[in-house]
Write an enzyme that holds these catalytic residues in place. Structure first.
Site, PDB file in Angstrom:
ATOM      1  N   THR A 121       0.858  -1.190   0.000  1.00 19.77           N
ATOM      2  CA  THR A 121       0.000   0.000   0.000  1.00 19.77           C
ATOM      3  C   THR A 121       0.889   1.232   0.000  1.00 19.77           C
ATOM      4  O   THR A 121       1.641   1.464   0.939  1.00 19.77           O
ATOM      5  CB  THR A 121      -0.919   0.003   1.228  1.00 19.77           C
ATOM      6  OG1 THR A 121      -1.712  -1.191   1.217  1.00 19.77           O
ATOM      7  CG2 THR A 121      -1.845   1.215   1.208  1.00 19.77           C
ATOM      8  N   PHE A 147      -6.386  -6.592  -0.857  1.00 19.81           N
ATOM      9  CA  PHE A 147      -7.559  -6.172  -0.089  1.00 19.81           C
ATOM     10  C   PHE A 147      -7.858  -7.212   0.991  1.00 19.81           C
ATOM     11  O   PHE A 147      -8.980  -7.679   1.133  1.00 19.81           O
ATOM     12  CB  PHE A 147      -8.768  -5.996  -1.021  1.00 19.81           C
ATOM     13  CG  PHE A 147      -8.529  -5.035  -2.155  1.00 19.81           C
ATOM     14  CD1 PHE A 147      -8.560  -3.669  -1.945  1.00 19.81           C
ATOM     15  CD2 PHE A 147      -8.235  -5.504  -3.427  1.00 19.81           C
ATOM     16  CE1 PHE A 147      -8.321  -2.779  -2.985  1.00 19.81           C
ATOM     17  CE2 PHE A 147      -7.995  -4.629  -4.475  1.00 19.81           C
ATOM     18  CZ  PHE A 147      -8.039  -3.265  -4.251  1.00 19.81           C
ATOM     19  N   ARG A 149      -8.391  -9.032   4.596  1.00 21.96           N
ATOM     20  CA  ARG A 149      -8.895  -8.816   5.947  1.00 21.96           C
ATOM     21  C   ARG A 149      -8.153  -9.772   6.873  1.00 21.96           C
ATOM     22  O   ARG A 149      -8.161 -10.980   6.635  1.00 21.96           O
ATOM     23  CB  ARG A 149     -10.390  -9.101   6.027  1.00 21.96           C
ATOM     24  CG  ARG A 149     -11.263  -8.246   5.127  1.00 21.96           C
ATOM     25  CD  ARG A 149     -12.668  -8.844   5.039  1.00 21.96           C
ATOM     26  NE  ARG A 149     -12.630 -10.150   4.394  1.00 21.96           N
ATOM     27  CZ  ARG A 149     -13.642 -11.023   4.424  1.00 21.96           C
ATOM     28  NH1 ARG A 149     -14.755 -10.738   5.098  1.00 21.96           N
ATOM     29  NH2 ARG A 149     -13.542 -12.193   3.801  1.00 21.96           N
ATOM     30  N   GLU A 150      -7.512  -9.244   7.889  1.00 25.05           N
ATOM     31  CA  GLU A 150      -6.843 -10.138   8.834  1.00 25.05           C
ATOM     32  C   GLU A 150      -7.883 -11.062   9.446  1.00 25.05           C
ATOM     33  O   GLU A 150      -8.966 -10.643   9.832  1.00 25.05           O
ATOM     34  CB  GLU A 150      -6.109  -9.341   9.912  1.00 25.05           C
ATOM     35  CG  GLU A 150      -4.916  -8.588   9.354  1.00 25.05           C
ATOM     36  CD  GLU A 150      -3.958  -8.129  10.433  1.00 25.05           C
ATOM     37  OE1 GLU A 150      -3.800  -8.840  11.453  1.00 25.05           O
ATOM     38  OE2 GLU A 150      -3.353  -7.052  10.265  1.00 25.05           O
ATOM     39  N   LYS A 231      -6.794   1.171  -3.371  1.00 26.29           N
ATOM     40  CA  LYS A 231      -6.506   0.611  -2.046  1.00 26.29           C
ATOM     41  C   LYS A 231      -6.726   1.639  -0.940  1.00 26.29           C
ATOM     42  O   LYS A 231      -7.436   1.384   0.037  1.00 26.29           O
ATOM     43  CB  LYS A 231      -5.073   0.079  -2.016  1.00 26.29           C
ATOM     44  CG  LYS A 231      -4.570  -0.317  -0.636  1.00 26.29           C
ATOM     45  CD  LYS A 231      -5.365  -1.457  -0.031  1.00 26.29           C
ATOM     46  CE  LYS A 231      -4.772  -1.862   1.317  1.00 26.29           C
ATOM     47  NZ  LYS A 231      -5.503  -2.972   1.926  1.00 26.29           N
ATOM     48  N   ALA A 279     -20.657   0.296  16.286  1.00 27.57           N
ATOM     49  CA  ALA A 279     -20.060   1.297  17.170  1.00 27.57           C
ATOM     50  C   ALA A 279     -19.287   0.593  18.284  1.00 27.57           C
ATOM     51  O   ALA A 279     -19.651  -0.489  18.730  1.00 27.57           O
ATOM     52  CB  ALA A 279     -21.131   2.198  17.761  1.00 27.57           C
ATOM     53  N   CYS A 287      -3.167  -1.241   9.186  1.00 22.79           N
ATOM     54  CA  CYS A 287      -3.609  -0.704   7.891  1.00 22.79           C
ATOM     55  C   CYS A 287      -4.421   0.576   8.016  1.00 22.79           C
ATOM     56  O   CYS A 287      -3.950   1.646   7.625  1.00 22.79           O
ATOM     57  CB  CYS A 287      -4.408  -1.766   7.138  1.00 22.79           C
ATOM     58  SG  CYS A 287      -3.423  -3.188   6.636  1.00 22.79           S
ATOM     59  N   LYS A 290      -2.740   3.938   9.761  1.00 23.69           N
ATOM     60  CA  LYS A 290      -1.588   4.520   9.053  1.00 23.69           C
ATOM     61  C   LYS A 290      -1.945   4.871   7.613  1.00 23.69           C
ATOM     62  O   LYS A 290      -1.411   5.826   7.047  1.00 23.69           O
ATOM     63  CB  LYS A 290      -0.381   3.602   9.131  1.00 23.69           C
ATOM     64  CG  LYS A 290      -0.507   2.251   8.442  1.00 23.69           C
ATOM     65  CD  LYS A 290       0.394   2.138   7.245  1.00 23.69           C
ATOM     66  CE  LYS A 290       0.317   0.749   6.628  1.00 23.69           C
ATOM     67  NZ  LYS A 290       0.776   0.757   5.217  1.00 23.69           N
ATOM     68  N   ARG A 357      -0.767  -4.221  16.514  1.00 24.70           N
ATOM     69  CA  ARG A 357      -0.391  -2.892  16.032  1.00 24.70           C
ATOM     70  C   ARG A 357      -1.546  -1.913  16.223  1.00 24.70           C
ATOM     71  O   ARG A 357      -2.668  -2.164  15.774  1.00 24.70           O
ATOM     72  CB  ARG A 357       0.022  -2.959  14.563  1.00 24.70           C
ATOM     73  CG  ARG A 357       1.332  -3.677  14.315  1.00 24.70           C
ATOM     74  CD  ARG A 357       1.627  -3.801  12.836  1.00 24.70           C
ATOM     75  NE  ARG A 357       0.672  -4.677  12.159  1.00 24.70           N
ATOM     76  CZ  ARG A 357       0.661  -4.895  10.844  1.00 24.70           C
ATOM     77  NH1 ARG A 357       1.543  -4.281  10.069  1.00 24.70           N
ATOM     78  NH2 ARG A 357      -0.226  -5.714  10.312  1.00 24.70           N
TER      79      ARG A 357
END
Length: 461
Positions: A121, A147, A149-150, A231, A279, A287, A290, A357
């Protein structure tokens, strides 16, 4: 096809294993010898569902190898650059040190017609800056953003919801989006190979992703800048949607409204949708935070900072929700948590991951300890990572042991064993207090209240 994946962190290791699983011969390259040693044994250096099985199968088959030697890239048809782009120290912009280093190290091993596919990215304009160095070797640069997703990265790599390939003007102008079966290819001829034949990079990438292509995955061919923007724009939109519902939670908290019912109601509108309208204490990870900051920084460099100025508020709203979670615990104890035992359910920034992170969960835990609380943190996967970063906290792996004798419990990562499987009656038999703060609005408030708990939600009465 023979492929190289440069950078074997989260993105690169998953990509390498997934590409080997669909039949390619893949070599993963990284500068960290310990990481390479683990991967070469078929061991994942981080937690990601299904990855270790994929790694072990690839290594055993011989299709997947790992090394620290960049010379191993020689002979590959496609070289994926999957290194990190962290936030710069002391600023918001992305640090491209690893991207530039990877490309420079790869240059001696490129042949005419080889394809260098950027997956990292990066700020828009990065490909155009890298291209002269790469094209001087006769290789072709494309940008092929990820793209992932963890927690779902393996599936997202093998069965993506779309594939995007950005090509340069010298390769040919893109004709736009199309299905994976043929439309949307680049119109130019590409660079000549050793045999003198031209390479069509879009067609080569279709062959790389052949199972997804055959399944009809949308395959979008565009220019470098658009591919880079796809991205960061996607991440900016998702972050904005999360912060929007958290802004509504702030209004709900002063009006008595219930943000979960609000999200359900507006989510039925097909133009809005219910996903990413949960919410809570907000987003984290490596990701979204940052990437929106780097996007803002790049827009400023381009003289268009006002176009994405709203992302500063998206970031601010997100960080405020962590404050709110801490405030709710303080409120439950009349303003002081000194020497109160607080069980924090979760350390990873999201479930099905050991990634800490910018984790909102750990941030809340550290803040509570700083206020004098006796904080006990539990998590199914992230304890070791959390302990290395915050050794001052107390960690207990077993959920029931972690909540035992607690004065309060706070849910901060929505693992199923906390959100669905922790029965409030059972919890009552273990804890000293009956205070629960639901930082993810993932618990059944009525059930917990019926079991005698004082329940605090995020944007809920």
């Amino acid at each position: 096809m023979r492929l190289t994946v440069i950078g074997c962190g989260y993105l690169g290791a998953v990509h390498a294993a997934a590409m080997a699983s669909i039949g390619h011969e893949v070599v993963g390259i990284d500068v960290d010898p310990r990481k390479i040693e683990a991967l070469s044994r078929g061991e994942a250096p981080f937690f990601e569902p299904d990855l270790e099985e994929l790694l072990a199968a690839g290594v055993e088959s011989g299709r997947l190898t790992f090394t620290t030697d960049m010379a191993a890239a020689a002979g590959s048809a496609v070289h994926f650059v999957a290194v990190g782009t962290p936030q710069q120290q002391g600023g918001y912009a992305a640090d491209l040190t690893y991207v530039n280093g990877a490309v420079d190290s790869l240059l001696p091993y490129l042949r005419p017609g080889d394809i260098v596919a950027g997956k990292s990215t990066v700020p828009v304009g990065t490909a155009a800056e890298l291209a002269p160095r790469i094209e001087a070797t006769g290789a072709i640069l494309v940008w092929n953003p990820e793209f992932l997703r963890e927690g779902w990265a393996v599936k997202d790599t093998i069965e993506p919801d779309r594939l995007v390939v950005g090509v340069g003007a010298s390769t040919g102008s893109a004709t736009g989006s199309g299905s994976a079966t043929g439309s949307g290819s680049a119109t130019g001829s590409g660079a000549p190979t050793d045999s003198g034949q031209a390479t069509d990079p879009a067609q080569v990438l279709r062959e790389v992703y052949h199972p997804a292509v055959a399944a009809g995955t949308p395959f979008i061919v565009t220019d470098w800048a658009t591919a880079e923007l796809v991205k960061v724009a996607a991440n900016a939109f998702l972050a904005t949607k999360i912060s929007f519902i958290n802004a509504m939670a702030e209004i709900a908290e002063v009006t008595g409204a219930d943000v979960t019912q609000l999200a359900d109601a507006i989510g039925h509108d097909a133009r809005i949708g219910r996903r990413f309208l949960g919410a809570g204490i907000g987003f984290g990870g490596g990701c979204l935070p940052k990437d929106i900051r780097a996007f803002s920084a790049r827009a400023e460099e381009l003289g268009r900072g006002e176009s994405v100025a709203f992302l500063r508020e998206v970031d601010a709203i997100n960080l405020r929700r962590r404050d709110r979670a801490v405030d709710l615990v303080l409120q439950a104890f009349d303003g002081s948590v000194f020497e109160k035992r607080v069980a924090v359910l979760g350390a990873a920034f999201k479930p099905f991951s050991d990634d800490i992170r910018d984790s909102p969960a750990l941030d809340v835990a550290v803040r509570l300890r700083g206020l004098g609380a006796d904080v006990i943190v539990t998590d199914p996967a992230a304890i070791e990572n959390a302990r290395r970063l915050h050794p001052q906290l107390t960690y207990i792996e077993d959920r029931d042991d972690a909540i035992r004798d607690a004065d309060a419990v706070i849910l901060v990562t929505e693992w199923d064993e906390y959100r669905r499987e922790l029965d409030p009656e059972h919890a009552s038999s273990l804890t000293t207090g009956r205070i629960v703060v639901d930082g993810r609005n993932g618990l059944d408030a009525a059930a917990w209240r019926a079991a005698g708990w004082t329940y605090y939600g995020m944007g809920r009465p």
